[in-house]
Design a protein around this motif. Structure first.
Motif, PDB file in Angstrom:
ATOM      1  N   GLY A 133      31.214  25.317   1.391  1.00  0.00           N
ATOM      2  CA  GLY A 133      32.079  25.662   1.370  1.00  0.00           C
ATOM      3  C   GLY A 133      33.095  26.317   0.755  1.00  0.00           C
ATOM      4  O   GLY A 133      32.445  27.580  -0.502  1.00  0.00           O
ATOM      5  N   PRO A 134      34.063  26.339   0.109  1.00  0.00           N
ATOM      6  CA  PRO A 134      34.788  27.945  -0.482  1.00  0.00           C
ATOM      7  C   PRO A 134      34.511  26.718  -1.837  1.00  0.00           C
ATOM      8  O   PRO A 134      34.084  26.419  -2.408  1.00  0.00           O
ATOM      9  CB  PRO A 134      36.244  26.877  -0.308  1.00  0.00           C
ATOM     10  N   THR A 135      34.504  28.347  -3.164  1.00  0.00           N
ATOM     11  CA  THR A 135      34.010  28.615  -3.812  1.00  0.00           C
ATOM     12  C   THR A 135      35.334  29.195  -4.571  1.00  0.00           C
ATOM     13  O   THR A 135      35.816  30.302  -3.992  1.00  0.00           O
ATOM     14  CB  THR A 135      32.714  29.247  -4.054  1.00  0.00           C
ATOM     15  N   TYR A 136      35.169  29.328  -5.864  1.00  0.00           N
ATOM     16  CA  TYR A 136      35.859  30.129  -6.616  1.00  0.00           C
ATOM     17  C   TYR A 136      36.078  31.303  -6.489  1.00  0.00           C
ATOM     18  O   TYR A 136      37.183  32.151  -6.126  1.00  0.00           O
ATOM     19  CB  TYR A 136      35.554  30.320  -8.299  1.00  0.00           C
ATOM     20  N   PHE A 137      35.293  32.148  -6.108  1.00  0.00           N
ATOM     21  CA  PHE A 137      35.220  32.963  -5.985  1.00  0.00           C
ATOM     22  C   PHE A 137      35.592  34.168  -4.296  1.00  0.00           C
ATOM     23  O   PHE A 137      35.793  34.626  -3.341  1.00  0.00           O
ATOM     24  CB  PHE A 137      33.330  34.178  -5.909  1.00  0.00           C
ATOM     25  N   SER A 138      35.227  32.799  -3.459  1.00  0.00           N
ATOM     26  CA  SER A 138      35.522  32.851  -2.001  1.00  0.00           C
ATOM     27  C   SER A 138      37.542  32.732  -1.653  1.00  0.00           C
ATOM     28  O   SER A 138      38.200  33.999  -0.890  1.00  0.00           O
ATOM     29  CB  SER A 138      34.979  31.795  -0.733  1.00  0.00           C
ATOM     30  N   ARG A 139      37.849  31.768  -3.228  1.00  0.00           N
ATOM     31  CA  ARG A 139      39.542  31.859  -2.738  1.00  0.00           C
ATOM     32  C   ARG A 139      39.914  32.948  -3.893  1.00  0.00           C
ATOM     33  O   ARG A 139      41.114  33.682  -3.410  1.00  0.00           O
ATOM     34  CB  ARG A 139      38.785  30.085  -4.173  1.00  0.00           C
ATOM     35  N   PHE A 140      39.276  34.126  -4.332  1.00  0.00           N
ATOM     36  CA  PHE A 140      39.318  34.715  -4.765  1.00  0.00           C
ATOM     37  C   PHE A 140      40.265  36.104  -3.558  1.00  0.00           C
ATOM     38  O   PHE A 140      40.817  36.590  -3.521  1.00  0.00           O
ATOM     39  CB  PHE A 140      38.545  35.768  -5.797  1.00  0.00           C
ATOM     40  N   PHE A 141      39.214  36.003  -2.650  1.00  0.00           N
ATOM     41  CA  PHE A 141      38.940  37.451  -2.018  1.00  0.00           C
ATOM     42  C   PHE A 141      40.054  36.409  -0.775  1.00  0.00           C
ATOM     43  O   PHE A 141      41.129  36.907  -0.297  1.00  0.00           O
ATOM     44  CB  PHE A 141      37.896  37.471  -0.502  1.00  0.00           C
TER      45      PHE A 141
ATOM     46  N   GLN B 114      40.810  44.153  -9.154  1.00  0.00           N
ATOM     47  CA  GLN B 114      41.393  42.978  -9.860  1.00  0.00           C
ATOM     48  C   GLN B 114      40.120  42.446  -9.448  1.00  0.00           C
ATOM     49  O   GLN B 114      39.933  41.248  -9.798  1.00  0.00           O
ATOM     50  CB  GLN B 114      41.661  42.221  -8.414  1.00  0.00           C
ATOM     51  N   CYS B 115      38.536  42.821  -9.379  1.00  0.00           N
ATOM     52  CA  CYS B 115      37.797  42.019  -8.736  1.00  0.00           C
ATOM     53  C   CYS B 115      37.213  41.504 -10.505  1.00  0.00           C
ATOM     54  O   CYS B 115      37.628  42.146 -11.364  1.00  0.00           O
ATOM     55  CB  CYS B 115      36.767  43.150  -8.340  1.00  0.00           C
ATOM     56  N   PRO B 116      36.706  39.870  -9.932  1.00  0.00           N
ATOM     57  CA  PRO B 116      36.133  39.034 -11.076  1.00  0.00           C
ATOM     58  C   PRO B 116      35.033  40.021 -11.942  1.00  0.00           C
ATOM     59  O   PRO B 116      34.377  40.663 -10.593  1.00  0.00           O
ATOM     60  CB  PRO B 116      35.363  38.226 -10.133  1.00  0.00           C
ATOM     61  N   ASN B 117      34.255  40.138 -13.358  1.00  0.00           N
ATOM     62  CA  ASN B 117      33.886  41.091 -13.751  1.00  0.00           C
ATOM     63  C   ASN B 117      32.498  40.525 -13.176  1.00  0.00           C
ATOM     64  O   ASN B 117      31.655  41.450 -12.886  1.00  0.00           O
ATOM     65  CB  ASN B 117      33.881  40.216 -15.691  1.00  0.00           C
ATOM     66  N   GLU B 118      32.187  38.750 -12.562  1.00  0.00           N
ATOM     67  CA  GLU B 118      31.172  38.326 -12.804  1.00  0.00           C
ATOM     68  C   GLU B 118      30.475  39.733 -11.189  1.00  0.00           C
ATOM     69  O   GLU B 118      28.910  39.508 -10.714  1.00  0.00           O
ATOM     70  CB  GLU B 118      30.835  37.227 -12.083  1.00  0.00           C
TER      71      GLU B 118
ATOM     72  N   PRO C 105      29.862  48.732  -8.752  1.00  0.00           N
ATOM     73  CA  PRO C 105      30.684  50.636  -8.670  1.00  0.00           C
ATOM     74  C   PRO C 105      30.979  50.652  -7.336  1.00  0.00           C
ATOM     75  O   PRO C 105      29.802  50.708  -5.702  1.00  0.00           O
ATOM     76  CB  PRO C 105      29.137  51.049  -8.504  1.00  0.00           C
ATOM     77  N   GLY C 106      31.757  51.252  -6.462  1.00  0.00           N
ATOM     78  CA  GLY C 106      32.081  51.641  -5.161  1.00  0.00           C
ATOM     79  C   GLY C 106      33.143  50.166  -4.832  1.00  0.00           C
ATOM     80  O   GLY C 106      33.776  50.087  -3.916  1.00  0.00           O
ATOM     81  N   GLY C 107      33.021  49.075  -5.630  1.00  0.00           N
ATOM     82  CA  GLY C 107      33.987  47.530  -5.032  1.00  0.00           C
ATOM     83  C   GLY C 107      33.309  46.397  -5.474  1.00  0.00           C
ATOM     84  O   GLY C 107      32.965  46.466  -7.162  1.00  0.00           O
ATOM     85  N   CYS C 108      34.090  45.587  -5.095  1.00  0.00           N
ATOM     86  CA  CYS C 108      33.671  44.330  -5.593  1.00  0.00           C
ATOM     87  C   CYS C 108      32.369  43.363  -4.336  1.00  0.00           C
ATOM     88  O   CYS C 108      32.770  43.392  -3.822  1.00  0.00           O
ATOM     89  CB  CYS C 108      35.167  43.784  -5.399  1.00  0.00           C
ATOM     90  N   ASN C 109      31.420  43.228  -5.125  1.00  0.00           N
ATOM     91  CA  ASN C 109      30.111  42.642  -4.511  1.00  0.00           C
ATOM     92  C   ASN C 109      30.454  40.720  -4.041  1.00  0.00           C
ATOM     93  O   ASN C 109      31.888  40.302  -4.338  1.00  0.00           O
ATOM     94  CB  ASN C 109      28.918  41.909  -5.400  1.00  0.00           C
ATOM     95  N   ASN C 110      29.645  40.488  -2.936  1.00  0.00           N
ATOM     96  CA  ASN C 110      29.860  39.361  -2.742  1.00  0.00           C
ATOM     97  C   ASN C 110      29.437  38.247  -3.419  1.00  0.00           C
ATOM     98  O   ASN C 110      27.929  38.702  -3.831  1.00  0.00           O
ATOM     99  CB  ASN C 110      29.827  38.899  -1.175  1.00  0.00           C
ATOM    100  N   PRO C 111      30.095  36.995  -3.168  1.00  0.00           N
ATOM    101  CA  PRO C 111      28.879  36.206  -4.004  1.00  0.00           C
ATOM    102  C   PRO C 111      27.508  35.711  -4.325  1.00  0.00           C
ATOM    103  O   PRO C 111      26.334  35.412  -5.105  1.00  0.00           O
ATOM    104  CB  PRO C 111      29.831  34.947  -4.338  1.00  0.00           C
ATOM    105  N   CYS C 112      27.000  35.729  -2.895  1.00  0.00           N
ATOM    106  CA  CYS C 112      25.196  35.631  -2.341  1.00  0.00           C
ATOM    107  C   CYS C 112      24.837  36.685  -2.910  1.00  0.00           C
ATOM    108  O   CYS C 112      23.762  36.651  -3.362  1.00  0.00           O
ATOM    109  CB  CYS C 112      25.746  35.748  -1.122  1.00  0.00           C
TER     110      CYS C 112
END
Length: 193
Positions: free
Chosen positions: A170-178, A139-143, A147-154
């Protein structure tokens, strides 16, 4: 200094950390691989009381030579089989500190470094366990997809908004995804609720 809690030797996709002993004594952690490779392998780690800021994580798609040198696709330890530092992102983390404030043992699952494997972190007695079993990799966002997983936005964007270097984030779109997929897990640096 060698961190005995980071000595993960094989790819682990789902594991449980069990068996906190008495508050003022050491703890034994049992790490169980519940994926189909290597099947149902388990390790025990004895951890001293007073251990702070310790982590355990799964590594995937590893290949090492007879000297213990090689690489893992996720959770790599600077190319070493036997870790002597924290694993590199991306990795799902089990974090703990024993015999802390008011003699409490603290534990959490963190997705701040991204996600590579589902995880269950369950004390054998005393309190509720936590888990992150969602299929985040699919389900990981394309951004954030790597390979191997879903990276962190930082790591992906390297901005203060995601890395929280100034402490004003604070929370972001990506942190809310997790967080939407794993309510029990930390999803961003300031996720202390």
């Amino acid at each position: 200094m060698k961190d005995p809690t980071s000595l993960i030797f094989f790819p682990i996709l789902l594991f449980s950390l069990l068996s906190f002993t008495a508050i003022t004594q050491a703890a034994t952690f049992t790490i169980v691989n519940r994926c189909n490779y290597p099947t149902n392998h388990a390790w025990r780690i004895n951890v001293a009381a007073g251990t702070t800021r310790a982590r355990i994580w799964g590594r995937t798609n590893c290949n090492f030579d007879g000297n213990g040198r090689g690489r893992c696709e996720t959770g790599d330890c600077n190319g070493l089989l036997q870790c002597n530092s924290y694993g590199q992102p991306l990795n799902t983390l089990a974090e703990y500190a024993l015999n802390q404030w008011n003699n409490l043992d603290l534990f959490d699952i963190s997705l701040v470094n991204g996600f590579n494997v589902p995880m269950d972190f369950s004390p054998s007695r005393g309190c509720r366990g936590i888990r992150c079993a969602a299929d985040i990799n699919r389900q990981c966002p394309n951004e954030l997809r790597v390979p191997g997983g879903c990276n962190n936005p930082c790591t992906t964007f390297r901005t203060d908004q995601y890395c929280c270097n100034s402490g004003n984030c604070g929370p972001t779109y990506f942190s809310r995804f997790f967080k939407d997929r794993c309510r029990d897990a930390y999803s961003c640096p300031k996720d202390d609720n």
